[in-house]
Scaffold this motif. Structure first.
Motif, PDB file in Angstrom:
ATOM      1  N   LEU A   1      -2.347   1.054   7.385  1.00  0.00           N
ATOM      2  CA  LEU A   1      -0.855   0.557   7.667  1.00  0.00           C
ATOM      3  C   LEU A   1       0.521   1.725   7.315  1.00  0.00           C
ATOM      4  N   VAL A   2      -0.425   2.080   6.175  1.00  0.00           N
ATOM      5  CA  VAL A   2       0.054   3.537   5.429  1.00  0.00           C
ATOM      6  C   VAL A   2      -0.185   4.478   5.779  1.00  0.00           C
ATOM      7  N   LYS A   3      -1.010   5.160   6.690  1.00  0.00           N
ATOM      8  CA  LYS A   3      -1.609   5.924   8.091  1.00  0.00           C
ATOM      9  C   LYS A   3      -0.607   5.224   9.028  1.00  0.00           C
ATOM     10  N   GLY A   4      -0.508   4.425   9.514  1.00  0.00           N
ATOM     11  CA  GLY A   4       1.009   4.557  10.422  1.00  0.00           C
ATOM     12  C   GLY A   4       2.278   4.518  10.206  1.00  0.00           C
TER      13      GLY A   4
ATOM     14  N   GLN B   1     -11.132  -3.400  13.521  1.00  0.00           N
ATOM     15  CA  GLN B   1     -10.009  -2.194  13.875  1.00  0.00           C
ATOM     16  C   GLN B   1      -9.451  -1.206  13.824  1.00  0.00           C
ATOM     17  N   TRP B   2      -9.519  -0.365  12.372  1.00  0.00           N
ATOM     18  CA  TRP B   2      -8.459  -0.026  11.957  1.00  0.00           C
ATOM     19  C   TRP B   2      -7.869   1.116  12.513  1.00  0.00           C
ATOM     20  N   ASP B   3      -8.125   1.788  13.009  1.00  0.00           N
ATOM     21  CA  ASP B   3      -7.859   2.885  14.424  1.00  0.00           C
ATOM     22  C   ASP B   3      -6.659   2.427  14.820  1.00  0.00           C
ATOM     23  N   GLU B   4      -7.220   0.886  15.922  1.00  0.00           N
ATOM     24  CA  GLU B   4      -6.178   0.172  16.212  1.00  0.00           C
ATOM     25  C   GLU B   4      -4.812  -0.119  15.515  1.00  0.00           C
ATOM     26  N   ILE B   5      -5.080  -0.347  14.804  1.00  0.00           N
ATOM     27  CA  ILE B   5      -4.114  -1.071  13.968  1.00  0.00           C
ATOM     28  C   ILE B   5      -3.041   0.170  13.336  1.00  0.00           C
ATOM     29  N   THR B   6      -3.473   0.800  13.258  1.00  0.00           N
ATOM     30  CA  THR B   6      -2.961   2.075  13.037  1.00  0.00           C
ATOM     31  C   THR B   6      -2.133   3.061  14.565  1.00  0.00           C
ATOM     32  N   ALA B   7      -2.434   2.423  15.202  1.00  0.00           N
ATOM     33  CA  ALA B   7      -1.915   3.093  16.289  1.00  0.00           C
ATOM     34  C   ALA B   7      -0.622   2.723  16.676  1.00  0.00           C
ATOM     35  N   ARG B   8      -1.254   1.489  16.803  1.00  0.00           N
ATOM     36  CA  ARG B   8      -0.205  -0.201  17.140  1.00  0.00           C
ATOM     37  C   ARG B   8       0.748  -0.166  16.408  1.00  0.00           C
ATOM     38  N   THR B   9       0.815   0.369  14.574  1.00  0.00           N
ATOM     39  CA  THR B   9       2.077   0.045  13.570  1.00  0.00           C
ATOM     40  C   THR B   9       2.456   1.302  14.175  1.00  0.00           C
ATOM     41  N   ARG B  10       2.201   2.807  14.095  1.00  0.00           N
ATOM     42  CA  ARG B  10       2.889   3.703  14.115  1.00  0.00           C
ATOM     43  C   ARG B  10       3.747   3.723  16.158  1.00  0.00           C
ATOM     44  N   ALA B  11       3.307   2.744  16.592  1.00  0.00           N
ATOM     45  CA  ALA B  11       4.030   2.261  18.214  1.00  0.00           C
ATOM     46  C   ALA B  11       5.247   1.160  17.382  1.00  0.00           C
TER      47      ALA B  11
ATOM     48  N   ASP C   1      -6.142 -13.648  -3.044  1.00  0.00           N
ATOM     49  CA  ASP C   1      -6.477 -11.962  -3.303  1.00  0.00           C
ATOM     50  C   ASP C   1      -6.236 -10.584  -2.801  1.00  0.00           C
ATOM     51  N   ALA C   2      -5.973 -10.905  -1.202  1.00  0.00           N
ATOM     52  CA  ALA C   2      -5.528  -9.857  -0.601  1.00  0.00           C
ATOM     53  C   ALA C   2      -4.179  -9.319  -1.126  1.00  0.00           C
ATOM     54  N   ILE C   3      -2.872  -9.932  -2.027  1.00  0.00           N
ATOM     55  CA  ILE C   3      -1.742  -9.542  -2.370  1.00  0.00           C
ATOM     56  C   ILE C   3      -2.539  -8.797  -3.328  1.00  0.00           C
ATOM     57  N   ALA C   4      -3.198  -9.440  -4.304  1.00  0.00           N
ATOM     58  CA  ALA C   4      -3.857  -8.207  -5.486  1.00  0.00           C
ATOM     59  C   ALA C   4      -3.797  -7.570  -4.894  1.00  0.00           C
ATOM     60  N   ALA C   5      -5.273  -7.203  -4.206  1.00  0.00           N
ATOM     61  CA  ALA C   5      -5.812  -5.646  -3.653  1.00  0.00           C
ATOM     62  C   ALA C   5      -5.041  -5.240  -3.220  1.00  0.00           C
ATOM     63  N   LEU C   6      -3.908  -5.506  -2.416  1.00  0.00           N
ATOM     64  CA  LEU C   6      -2.681  -4.518  -1.583  1.00  0.00           C
ATOM     65  C   LEU C   6      -1.778  -3.924  -3.044  1.00  0.00           C
ATOM     66  N   ALA C   7      -0.708  -5.204  -3.815  1.00  0.00           N
ATOM     67  CA  ALA C   7      -0.059  -4.764  -4.582  1.00  0.00           C
ATOM     68  C   ALA C   7      -0.941  -3.640  -5.256  1.00  0.00           C
ATOM     69  N   GLY C   8      -2.773  -3.890  -5.777  1.00  0.00           N
ATOM     70  CA  GLY C   8      -2.957  -2.828  -7.348  1.00  0.00           C
ATOM     71  C   GLY C   8      -3.343  -0.862  -6.602  1.00  0.00           C
ATOM     72  N   ARG C   9      -3.231  -0.926  -5.034  1.00  0.00           N
ATOM     73  CA  ARG C   9      -2.861  -0.069  -4.127  1.00  0.00           C
ATOM     74  C   ARG C   9      -1.810   1.018  -4.556  1.00  0.00           C
ATOM     75  N   GLY C  10      -0.603   0.580  -4.908  1.00  0.00           N
ATOM     76  CA  GLY C  10       0.542   1.534  -5.106  1.00  0.00           C
ATOM     77  C   GLY C  10       1.239   1.651  -3.703  1.00  0.00           C
ATOM     78  N   ASP C  11       0.499   2.163  -3.101  1.00  0.00           N
ATOM     79  CA  ASP C  11       1.252   2.726  -2.020  1.00  0.00           C
ATOM     80  C   ASP C  11       1.864   1.449  -0.765  1.00  0.00           C
ATOM     81  N   LEU C  12       1.986   0.959  -0.688  1.00  0.00           N
ATOM     82  CA  LEU C  12       3.276  -0.402  -0.417  1.00  0.00           C
ATOM     83  C   LEU C  12       3.613  -1.133  -0.433  1.00  0.00           C
ATOM     84  N   THR C  13       4.499  -1.555  -0.147  1.00  0.00           N
ATOM     85  CA  THR C  13       4.793  -3.622  -0.574  1.00  0.00           C
ATOM     86  C   THR C  13       4.245  -3.963  -0.473  1.00  0.00           C
TER      87      THR C  13
END
Ligand SMILES: O=C(O)C(=O)C[C@H](O)[C@H](O)COP(=O)(O)O
Length: 198
Positions: free
Chosen positions: A20-23, A179-189, A39-51
């Protein structure tokens, strides 16, 4: 644009966040529909680069747990007074679902002027938001549910629309297939479709 994420395995949270960040869309509403949600919320919150926020929060206890896990906002499918109270006491923005004028008035009574319009397409889409926005001039809507790239601009043309929630860029089958690259591509779109930078 607010990606609505359903994760079955919290270990997928970090690569998903990266995608998502890449996108260019560093935000996610992680639903508590699955056991992995907190647990997913905790992991994402820990990244610090997304809300990261919590979605499908149905009870006060879930709201408390989501906030403790690091959720920066809370979204509910309908209006739940106890969830709203917990979030307000914690100082965490809460966005209740509203599908009718009555539910919008309940949100206003609780001191909230941003609602999730859910399920948006099924309720009548942009035409319904336009009609509801007329008497509620201070209310901003986050339509979610059934929104595809083809109809984004119809929603964003409305001044009352604050953001759009959707899951197509983080479709469950893409996450399951990692399919992380596809998620990035769709996010960009999605960013481009919403008028953001290419
Ligand atoms: O679980 C919830 O409370 C939700 O948030 C439901 C979501 O709004 C939709 O799942 C997203 O809509 P789609 O883009 O049609 O998938």
């Amino acid at each position: 644009m607010l990606p609505v994420v359903v994760l079955d395995d919290a270990r997928q949270a970090d690569p998903l966040g990266e995608a998502l960040v890449k996108g260019g869309l560093p935000a996610a509403e992680v639903t508590l529909r699955t056991a992995a949600g907190l647990d997913a919320i905790a992991a994402l919150a820990g990244r610090g680069d997304l809300t990261v926020g919590a979605g499908t929060v149905l009870t006060a206890e879930q709201a408390e747990r989501a906030v403790a896990a690091g959720a920066r906002f809370v979204v509910t499918p309908g209006f739940a007074p106890n969830v709203v109270r917990v979030c307000q006491e914690a100082g965490v923005p809460v966005v209740p679902g509203a599908a009718t004028a009555t539910e919008i008035q309940m949100a206003l009574d609780a001191g909230l002027n941003v609602v999730k319009f859910f399920p948006a397409q099924q309720l009548g889409g942009p035409a319904m938001i336009k009609a509801l926005a007329a008497p509620f001039r201070e209310v901003r809507f986050i339509p979610t549910g059934g929104i595809t790239p083809a109809v984004i601009t119809d929603y964003l043309a409305l001044p009352a629309v604050l953001a759009i929630g959707a899951s197509w860029m983080v479709a469950p089958e893409l996450i399951a297939g990692e399919q992380w690259d596809e998620i990035t591509a769709r996010t960009r779109a999605a960013v481009v479709a919403a008028g953001g930078p290419a």
